[in-house]
Design an enzyme around this catalytic site. Structure first.
Site, PDB file in Angstrom:
ATOM      1  N   LYS A 128       0.859  -1.187   0.000  1.00 30.12           N
ATOM      2  CA  LYS A 128       0.000   0.000   0.000  1.00 30.12           C
ATOM      3  C   LYS A 128       0.888   1.228   0.000  1.00 30.12           C
ATOM      4  O   LYS A 128       2.027   1.162   0.464  1.00 30.12           O
ATOM      5  CB  LYS A 128      -0.862   0.015   1.274  1.00 30.12           C
ATOM      6  CG  LYS A 128      -2.114   0.825   1.145  1.00 30.12           C
ATOM      7  CD  LYS A 128      -3.252  -0.020   0.605  1.00 30.12           C
ATOM      8  CE  LYS A 128      -4.486   0.788   0.334  1.00 30.12           C
ATOM      9  NZ  LYS A 128      -5.634  -0.073   0.015  1.00 30.12           N
ATOM     10  N   ASP A 168      -7.044   4.195  -4.356  1.00 35.10           N
ATOM     11  CA  ASP A 168      -7.697   4.035  -3.054  1.00 35.10           C
ATOM     12  C   ASP A 168      -8.368   5.387  -2.795  1.00 35.10           C
ATOM     13  O   ASP A 168      -8.683   6.088  -3.770  1.00 35.10           O
ATOM     14  CB  ASP A 168      -6.662   3.662  -1.974  1.00 35.10           C
ATOM     15  CG  ASP A 168      -7.294   3.106  -0.707  1.00 35.10           C
ATOM     16  OD1 ASP A 168      -7.684   1.928  -0.688  1.00 35.10           O
ATOM     17  OD2 ASP A 168      -7.420   3.858   0.290  1.00 35.10           O
ATOM     18  N   ASN A 242     -16.529   5.894  -4.547  1.00 40.97           N
ATOM     19  CA  ASN A 242     -16.708   4.842  -5.535  1.00 40.97           C
ATOM     20  C   ASN A 242     -17.322   3.561  -4.946  1.00 40.97           C
ATOM     21  O   ASN A 242     -18.241   2.973  -5.512  1.00 40.97           O
ATOM     22  CB  ASN A 242     -15.317   4.551  -6.128  1.00 40.97           C
ATOM     23  CG  ASN A 242     -15.389   3.683  -7.338  1.00 40.97           C
ATOM     24  OD1 ASN A 242     -16.272   3.852  -8.173  1.00 40.97           O
ATOM     25  ND2 ASN A 242     -14.484   2.727  -7.425  1.00 40.97           N
ATOM     26  N   VAL A 243     -16.808   3.138  -3.780  1.00 44.32           N
ATOM     27  CA  VAL A 243     -17.271   1.871  -3.181  1.00 44.32           C
ATOM     28  C   VAL A 243     -18.728   2.010  -2.739  1.00 44.32           C
ATOM     29  O   VAL A 243     -19.586   1.191  -3.095  1.00 44.32           O
ATOM     30  CB  VAL A 243     -16.378   1.472  -1.981  1.00 44.32           C
ATOM     31  CG1 VAL A 243     -16.862   0.161  -1.375  1.00 44.32           C
ATOM     32  CG2 VAL A 243     -14.920   1.376  -2.391  1.00 44.32           C
ATOM     33  N   ALA A 244     -19.014   3.066  -1.973  1.00 44.65           N
ATOM     34  CA  ALA A 244     -20.364   3.254  -1.422  1.00 44.65           C
ATOM     35  C   ALA A 244     -21.399   3.347  -2.545  1.00 44.65           C
ATOM     36  O   ALA A 244     -22.452   2.693  -2.489  1.00 44.65           O
ATOM     37  CB  ALA A 244     -20.402   4.519  -0.569  1.00 44.65           C
TER      38      ALA A 244
HETATM   39  N1  GLU Z   1      -7.468   0.033  -2.737  1.00 44.67           N
HETATM   40  C1  GLU Z   1      -8.198  -1.153  -3.043  1.00 44.67           C
HETATM   41  C2  GLU Z   1      -8.236  -2.043  -1.832  1.00 44.67           C
HETATM   42  O1  GLU Z   1      -8.260  -1.559  -0.712  1.00 44.67           O
HETATM   43  C3  GLU Z   1      -7.738  -1.821  -4.329  1.00 44.67           C
HETATM   44  C4  GLU Z   1      -6.302  -2.216  -4.412  1.00 44.67           C
HETATM   45  C5  GLU Z   1      -5.855  -2.721  -5.784  1.00 44.67           C
HETATM   46  O2  GLU Z   1      -6.685  -2.827  -6.672  1.00 44.67           O
HETATM   47  O3  GLU Z   1      -4.657  -2.991  -5.911  1.00 44.67           O
HETATM   48  O4  GLU Z   1      -8.291  -3.244  -1.918  1.00 44.67           O
END
Ligand code: GLU
Length: 450
Positions: A128, A168, A242-244
């Protein structure tokens, strides 16, 4: 010689070294409780000190991002990439741009990512990264200048077979485009070094929708296992990103009644349920609005309640999709008092350890993000394989693959998450996800020696 080990001993070792990294210690704590017994029962794991090695990042890269903004002023931000574990594949995980980003937050996210990626069954390690840069209210030009400066530093540490970042919080298609352009110019290579790219330059269909849609596919698997349905259930969603938004849209498509969205400034409430038209409008417009929820209220799509969180609303299902530690113990109690039966995490670690403990105590369905939000990174894995083959699969094939990956993660949680107190019906999804991911990761590490 086999290491003597117990939960307290390993946790106090990490606490002694990283006592000020609270989010990181919280994430490790959540996992250790479940995996230490599995570790203690396996001589090979113990001989190779797997738990301590799995808990610590293989490498942490820190850099200063000095950049000149569009007004000619120098700005200085901090940048990191935490390369946590590469036993299962290239480091893989998103980049977050937010003023709350620090080393502890990124270490927790990288640690969780390894477990999440292991659950997908795809060959991806975990990492990350990100920066304390705050893109809110900045011009498009400043965002581009920052992304380019960030990538000038990051580019020497990543590669399609080394480390593959993605988006993210606050890093979406636009930022990935700018980051990718700078990588390509500096390296003279067109390779799958980032995921979440635009469809015109190596991106994958369904990647944008995948985390939110995947969450609802997981919810569907849970419902099927319990003999129920999403249809007719009242659902509370937090977050407005995006997620929500994609989770809410898919839940509405499945017949659920989604009554809320939220952001750090307040709550959008619609007791009759948000419509798919409203959600599609929000999806199309959220990236370039300052407060999409207040704008939705202005368009009569719901009521805007400033400074409110959604956890006091009566619901059957809660989907925390905003950010870490957004749902506290008192929120958990309020949800339980009003009869909430299921909590599935769309964000990473949105429930505090205390909130989690409440859900586990009363045995409602509680699914940790590492299982229920793994759809995003799973689609990233599929984007990587399309890039490696220089092809592009169609949307419906990818949506089916996402569905079957979420079902298989659900099955992995069932296999390892059965209660050992004689209660045959209860599934501890947290334990199931932690143990299933740990075994895969630990076996890959054992096989590759020290
Ligand atoms: N940020 C997203 C997660 O928390 C996606 C990470 C990715 O696609 O590498 O899983």
């Amino acid at each position: 010689m086999a290491q003597k080990s117990n939960f307290e001993e390993i946790f106090s070792f990490l606490h002694g070294k990283f006592s000020n990294e609270t989010e990181y210690l919280q994430a490790v704590h959540e996992v250790l409780e479940d995996i230490v017994p599995v570790y203690n029962a396996n001589e090979q794991y113990k001989a190779l000190d797997i738990v301590r090695r799995i808990s610590m990042p293989e490498r942490v890269i820190y850099f200063t991002v000095s950049w000149m903004n569009s007004e000619g002023r120098i700005e200085i931000n901090q940048g990191w990439r935490v390369q946590h574990n590469s036993a299962m594949g290239p480091y893989k995980g998103g980049l977050r741009f937010h003023p709350t980003v620090n080393l502890s937050v990124l270490k927790f996210l990288a640690f969780e990512q390894c477990f999440k990626n292991a659950l997908t069954g795809l060959p991806m390690g975990g990492g990350k990264g990100g920066s304390d840069f705050n893109p809110k209210g900045r011009t498009d030009r400043d965002i581009m200048l920052f992304c380019q400066a960030f990538m000038r530093e990051l580019q020497r540490h990543i590669g399609a077979n080394t480390d593959v970042p993605a988006g993210d919080i606050n890093v979406g298609a636009r930022e990935i485009g700018y980051l990718y352009g700078e990588y390509r110019r500096l390296n003279n290579k067109f390779e799958g070094v980032l995921t979440g790219k635009g469809l015109e330059f190596g991106g994958s269909y369904v990647r944008t929708e995948a985390t939110g849609f995947g969450l609802i596919y997981f919810l569907e698997a849970v419902c099927k296992h319990r003999g129920s349905k999403i249809e007719g259930q009242t659902i509370v969603v937090s977050g407005a990103g995006n997620v929500a938004l994609h989770a809410a849209l898919k839940a509405v498509e499945k017949g659920g009644k989604v009554i809320s969205l939220s952001n750090s400034r307040g709550l959008l409430l619609n007791e009759d349920g948000l419509t798919d038209t409203a959600l599609k409008w929000a999806i199309d417009n959220h990236a370039n609005r300052n407060n999409i929820l207040a704008d939705m209220a202005d368009e009569d799509m719901g009521k805007w309640l400033p400074d409110k969180k959604p956890w006091h609303l009566k619901c059957d299902i809660a989907l925390p999709c905003a950010t870490q530690n957004e749902l506290l113990e008192e929120d958990a109690n309020t949800l339980l008092d009003s009869g909430c039966q299921m909590v599935l995490e769309g964000a990473n670690m949105p429930c505090t350890n205390e909130a989690q403990a409440r859900f586990l105590d009363v045995k409602i369905v509680y699914v940790p993000g590492k299982a229920s939000n793994a759809g995003g990174v799973a689609l990233s894995g599929l984007e990587m394989s399309q890039n490696a083959m220089f092809n592009q699969r169609d949307a419906s094939t990818l949506d089916e693959q996402l569905y079957s990956i979420m079902e298989s993660i659900h099955q992995r949680c069932l296999d390892e998450g059965k209660a050992n107190d004689g209660d045959t019906k209860y599934v501890n999804y947290l334990k199931g996800a932690n143990i299933a991911a740990f075994r895969r990761l630990a076996d890959a590490m054992v096989a590759q020696g020290v």
